[in-house]
Design a protein around this motif. Structure first.
Motif, short mmCIF file in Angstrom:
data_model
loop_
_atom_site.label_atom_id
_atom_site.label_comp_id
_atom_site.label_asym_id
_atom_site.label_seq_id
_atom_site.Cartn_x
_atom_site.Cartn_y
_atom_site.Cartn_z
N CYS A 281 -2.37 10.57 6.56
CA CYS A 281 -2.91 9.80 5.53
C CYS A 281 -1.64 8.81 5.20
O CYS A 281 -0.35 9.00 5.07
CB CYS A 281 -3.39 10.40 4.44
N THR A 282 -2.05 7.42 4.87
CA THR A 282 -1.04 6.74 4.16
C THR A 282 -0.11 7.29 3.22
O THR A 282 0.82 7.05 2.75
CB THR A 282 -1.68 5.26 3.83
N SER A 283 -1.05 8.32 2.26
CA SER A 283 -0.64 8.61 1.13
C SER A 283 0.52 9.89 1.41
O SER A 283 1.14 10.46 0.54
CB SER A 283 -1.43 9.36 0.21
N ASP A 284 0.41 10.12 2.63
CA ASP A 284 1.77 11.10 3.16
C ASP A 284 3.04 10.65 3.23
O ASP A 284 4.06 11.55 3.22
CB ASP A 284 1.22 11.85 4.52
N ILE A 285 3.00 9.21 3.43
CA ILE A 285 4.35 8.88 3.70
C ILE A 285 4.52 7.33 2.90
O ILE A 285 3.71 6.98 2.25
CB ILE A 285 4.44 8.27 5.18
N THR A 286 5.85 6.93 2.72
CA THR A 286 6.26 5.93 2.08
C THR A 286 6.02 4.64 2.91
O THR A 286 5.80 4.72 4.20
CB THR A 286 7.81 6.01 1.69
N LEU A 287 6.08 3.50 2.28
CA LEU A 287 5.94 2.31 2.94
C LEU A 287 7.13 2.13 3.80
O LEU A 287 6.79 1.40 5.01
CB LEU A 287 6.02 1.17 1.94
N ALA A 288 8.23 2.49 3.58
CA ALA A 288 9.23 2.28 4.82
C ALA A 288 8.71 2.87 5.86
O ALA A 288 9.20 2.57 7.23
CB ALA A 288 10.68 2.81 4.23
N GLU A 289 8.43 4.32 5.76
CA GLU A 289 8.30 5.13 6.88
C GLU A 289 6.71 4.53 7.44
O GLU A 289 6.83 4.49 8.81
CB GLU A 289 7.64 6.38 6.50
#
Length: 544
Positions: A281-289
Motif C-alpha cells: 500500500c502507498t500508506s506503507d511507505i513515505t513519499l520519498a520511498e
C-alpha cells in the motif's frame, strides 16, 4: 509562499537553493543533532557554518539563490558525494515545514547573463555535497518541469486503432460516416477522457501514460488520488495496488508491505497448492520511498516462485512494450496538476477510498491524525495551489460523503464533482427517486459503468431505464470505461463492462457502435477510455 521541508526543532537559520526546473526551494538545515539533509553521515552546524564563511555569497537566514539544477528526471544530477552516489539522491526523515518565498519577481533571474551570482552556484552546490549535505526537495511541484511536453497535443495522434475498428464494423450508415472522417486533422476533445492515462498499453498513472493520453487527444485526464504514510497525495488507482502496478516486491521496500511477497507453493507432482501473493500500500511507505518505484502494467503472476516472476502476468491483449526499466515514472497528485496544466487539458482527480482505517495514524503513535475530511480538502487545496480553476476540474469519488463535503465546503469545485456509481450488477442500479435525490442535494454529475446506461432490444443497443431516469432528473452523465474489457470478439463479449449487452456485441467494431449509442441516444457528456484515441476520433468525426 511555498513550504520547504525542515527537521523538527531546527533553529530559524537556513540556506535555500532554488532549482532551475521551476525554482522550487529546498532547505539545508543547520541542526547539529538532526540535520535535515545528509549524504550518509550527520554533519554539524559548524561544518555548514564554515562553508558559509568560506562562500560569503551564501547568506544565512533564507536568501534564495536561483539556478541550481534540482533533482528531477528532467534536471542534471548534482556533483557526486565522496560517500557514494549523487548527493541529493538519499532521502532523510523530515517532520516540519518552514515557509519561504518562491517566485518573487524582485529576486534575480536564474539566467547567468542576468544574475552575476550564477557562476558561483556550481561551486556552492559542489561544496555542500563535498561535506555530505545535499539539497533535497520537499513535495513541491517545480513550475516548468514539464515544459518540454508543451504543445505536443496541438493536434491529436489517433494512430491505427480507430481505423482498425471501422474496418471491423458491420456495413451500415455509421460505418460509412466514420470512414468518411479518416483523412481529417484531429484535435483534442473534452468528450475523450484518459482513464489512468492510456492504460491499455502504458503503465497506468505514470508520466508516460498521461503523455500518451494527451497525444491521443484526451481533453480530460484522470489521476486517481491516494496518500502515502506521510500523508502526501500520489496518483494510484488504489491505496493497496503497488504490488501489481509497480516493481515494489522486487525491491527492498517489499519488507515494508502490509503483506510482503510470498511465492507460490507446489506439491511433489507440480500442482500449485498456494498462489503467490502480496499486498503493498502507498500508506506503507513515505513519499520519498514511493519515488524510488517504477510503474508497470497492472498484473501479477499467481504462479510466481520469485518476486521478479510475480511482476509478470500482463493480459495477452495488452503489452509490456512500454513498461521497461527506463519508463514507468510515478507522479504525485500535485505533479499531475502541473503536467495537465502544461498540456492544457482538464483534470478529473478521483479521491480513492482509503484501504486503511480513517482517521489514519500516520506516525504510529496510536493517535489518529488524518481524517477523511482533511484528505478530501487536501485534494482541493492542491488543485487551488496549482492554479486550477473550478471550471477546469471534475473531482470524483465513489463515496458520496466526499461529494457532499465538496459541495458544502468547496462549492465552486463541488459544482462539477462527479459521483461515481459503483453498481456491480443490475440489482444495484439506483432507481428514479434516488437519482432525483442526488440532484436535489446539489450533485450535477454521475458516472456509472457503461453497461448501466445500455440494454439490448431486438438485437440493438438502446438506452437503459437508468439512463432515461438520470436524464429526467437533470443529471449529466459520464460513462466508464471503454477499451478496458479486452477483445469483444472473445467468448465473454466484453465481460463485466458489457454485461447488459453481451448478447449483441460480438466483434471489435462494436466498440464504436456502443460509443455511438452512448453519445447520441443516451447523451453522455464524456467517456473514460483506456485508449483515448478511439474516443477522440469519434468525437472529432461527430463534432462533439
Amino acid at each position: 509562499m511555498a513550504e520547504c521541508v525542515a527537521t523538527e526543532g531546527d533553529p530559524p537559520r537556513a540556506v535555500d537553493l532554488c532549482g532551475q526546473c521551476g525554482r522550487v526551494p529546498v532547505l539545508l538545515t543547520l541542526n547539529a543533532q538532526q540535520p535535515g539533509l545528509d549524504c550518509g553521515t550527520n554533519q554539524s552546524t559548524a561544518a555548514l557554518a564554515a562553508l558559509a564563511e568560506a562562500l560569503p555569497f551564501l547568506v544565512i537566514h533564507g536568501i534564495v539563490i536561483y539556478g541550481y539544477p534540482d533533482i528531477t528526471p528532467d534536471c542534471q544530477d548534482p556533483p557526486a558525494s565522496p560517500r557514494g552516489g549523487a548527493c541529493a539522491a538519499r532521502p532523510t526523515q523530515r517532520a516540519a515545514t518552514v515557509p519561504v518565498p518562491t517566485r518573487d519577481r524582485r529576486l534575480p533571474s536564474r539566467r547567468s547573463e542576468e544574475n552575476p551570482m550564477s557562476v558561483l552556484r556550481p561551486i556552492a552546490v559542489g561544496a555542500l555535497c563535498l561535506i555530505g549535505l545535499s539539497p533535497v526537495s520537499s513535495n513541491q511541484v517545480q513550475a516548468g518541469q514539464f515544459d518540454h511536453y508543451r504543445g505536443i497535443n496541438t493536434t491529436a495522434q489517433v494512430g491505427p486503432r480507430p481505423f482498425f475498428l471501422i474496418d471491423d464494423m458491420a456495413a451500415g450508415p455509421l460505418k460509412s460516416t466514420l470512414a468518411a472522417c479518416t483523412a481529417r486533422t484531429f484535435r483534442k476533445s473534452a468528450f475523450s477522457i484518459g482513464h489512468r492515462g492510456a492504460a491499455l498499453q502504458f503503465p497506468e498513472h505514470t508520466l508516460q501514460s498521461y503523455v500518451a493520453a494527451a497525444r491521443q487527444g484526451a481533453g480530460i485526464i484522470e489521476c486517481d488520488v491516494t496518500f502515502t504514510k506521510d500523508k502526501q497525495l500520489v496518483c494510484r488507482h488504489s491505496q493497496c495496488d503497488l504490488h501489481t502496478t509497480t516493481n515494489i516486491v522486487a525491491t527492498e521496500l517489499n519488507q515494508k508491505c502490509t503483506q510482503p511477497f510470498s511465492p507460490a507453493e507446489y506439491d511433489a507432482v507440480g500442482n500449485r497448492t498456494k498462489a503467490a501473493g502480496a499486498a503493498c500500500c502507498t500508506s506503507d511507505i513515505t513519499l520519498a520511498e514511493f519515488r524510488t518505484l517504477r510503474g508497470k502494467m497492472d498484473a501479477a503472476d499467481p504462479n510466481a516462485r520469485t518476486p521478479e516472476q510475480f511482476l509478470g502476468g500482463t493480459a495477452d491483449w495488452r503489452t509490456d512494450l512500454y513498461a521497461g526499466p527506463t519508463s514507468g515514472t510515478l507522479l504525485t497528485h500535485a505533479e499531475s496538476v502541473e503536467l495537465f496544466k502544461t498540456l492544457r487539458v482538464k483534470l478529473t482527480p478521483e479521491l480513492k477510498a482509503p484501504s486503511v482505517a480513517m482517521p489514519f495514524d500516520s506516525d504510529g503513535d496510536a493517535t489518529p491524525d488524518y481524517t477523511q475530511e482533511q484528505y478530501a480538502q487536501q485534494l482541493i487545496d492542491e488543485l487551488r495551489a496549482g492554479g486550477v480553476r473550478p471550471q477546469e476540474v471534475f473531482p470524483q469519488s465513489f463515496q458520496i460523503a466526499d461529494i457532499r463535503y465538496w459541495i458544502t465546503n468547496e462549492p465552486q469545485y463541488g459544482a462539477q464533482a462527479v459521483y461515481l456509481d459503483d453498481a456491480d450488477s443490475i440489482v444495484d442500479v439506483p432507481d428514479a427517486a434516488e437519482l432525483q435525490g442526488y440532484k436535489a442535494e446539489g450533485i450535477n454529475y454521475v458516472a456509472p459503468p457503461l453497461w448501466e446506461l445500455l440494454t439490448a432490444a431486438g438485437g440493438n443497443i438502446v438506452p437503459s431505464q437508468y439512463a432515461i431516469n438520470a436524464k429526467a432528473a437533470g443529471l449529466k452523465l459520464i460513462a466508464w470505461t471503454l477499451e478496458r474489457s479486452g477483445r469483444l470478439a472473445d467468448s465473454d463479449h466484453g465481460g463485466w463492462y458489457y454485461q447488459s449487452i453481451n448478447g449483441v456485441v460480438n466483434r471489435e467494431g462494436d466498440t464504436l457502435r456502443t460509443l455511438d449509442v452512448l453519445a447520441k441516444d443516451v447523451g453522455i457528456v464524456g467517456i473514460f477510455s483506456d485508449w483515448p484515441a478511439t474516443v477522440t476520433f469519434y468525437a472529432n468525426c461527430m463534432g462533439l
